[in-house]
Design an enzyme around this catalytic site. Sequence first.
Site: not given
Length: 465
Positions: A295-297, A300
Amino acid sequence: MARRPPPRAAFPIMNDARPIAAPPHAALLRRRIASRDAIFGVVGLGHVGLPLAAVAAGAGLSTLGFDIDDATCAALMRGESHLRHFPSEGISGPVAAGRLRATTDVARLAEPDVLAICVPTPLTDAREPDLGPLTRAARDIAARLRPGQLVIVESTTYPGTTEEVVRPILEAGGLVCGHDVFLAFAPEREDPGNTAFGTRNTPKVVGGSCPEARRLARDLYGLFTDRVVTVSDTRTAEAVKLAENVFRAVNIALANELKDVLEPMGVDIWEVIEAAATKPFGYMPFHPGPGLGGHCIPVDPHYLAWKARAHGRAARVVELAAEINAAMPGRVADRVAEALARRGGTGVRGARILVLGVAYKRNVADVRESPALRIIERLEAMGAATDFHDPQVARLPALAAHPGLSGRAGVAWRDDLAAGYDAALVVTDHDAVDYRAVVRHAPLVVDTRNACRRAGASGSNLVLA
């Protein structure tokens, strides 16, 4: 002669000194936090919220978790974790002691003194920020907001979201942030599957919409984390999280590009990285792979690039890194096709391919944004037939972005499993897979993670991609 005022500091000093008395609501909340009488609410019991709720309850805080999923709440109330990488032992004790509870009843949002918002912040189909889950959570809280509550946003987002989006929602009913209620941002730093660092021993960054909010959030997290780092405001705290993940995305893109550049020269990128990492300063190893997941890299950098464009700036390095990483699943599929063709077969069309690993990272069951999903779709579009084996994922969940893969079941492991396929493709390097057996039995192994060589396997049928 009148005294001249002292010069203003060029940078904010984070000593939380305060020349005036705290608002009455803040003073009361501070006392409740210090005595551990404050009720802590966690909105969203996923990969971020569940560990946060567990560590807070384990530290003695009465903790109430909120989630839209009945099954998630029911599992927690039985003392069971619904996340495979987060053991039930982390919640069973607090649940048995009555300090950790869960509910889907948003009417109970008025009960906690502190509410941490831990909901997803995904991207739209246009790769722009989707703040729908965050704004819905904020509206649910606003409808029950009472004086003296502290609201902390943990969901990753672009700088300005807390002040420009969340604060107006909370203040719409007449309560004022900084006087009646308090608002802060403290970015989550969860790393699923990381056994060395978790919620307690990972430093917590905190920024407030006012000094009092920052101080309250600092005191709250200080009850159950080893170190709290305060920054000047919510925008700075929001930017900290983006900087961390953009750093990783850019360096992974660099590793992927170095692999592409060095391969025609006959240079092994994995050997290069291993040797370069022996330098004790000025270098940090990042590894190439099949693409970014989680979900992040993968998400974002788009938040930062989108916000930069809104301010008339171009985050060129960030956008280029995102482009390189997004292209990797297609490159991997092409490498499989090339490897099959070089072995004298008919190529990828009609080939049976075993994909090893569909989770986005090693030893977790999360398939969000997993590059394996795009690789499978690409291979099948090229005419291949694919199966997958993943010791963490027996069956794929419903996937809105990949409807053709929704509900697909994996195949069970056996030592000679790979023998029944034209090629085995290592996408996610789970520890539970016997890579020696894979290389021993598969006619062709394409490894995107260097997992086989790390396991001590070698052979003419092994290709690094």
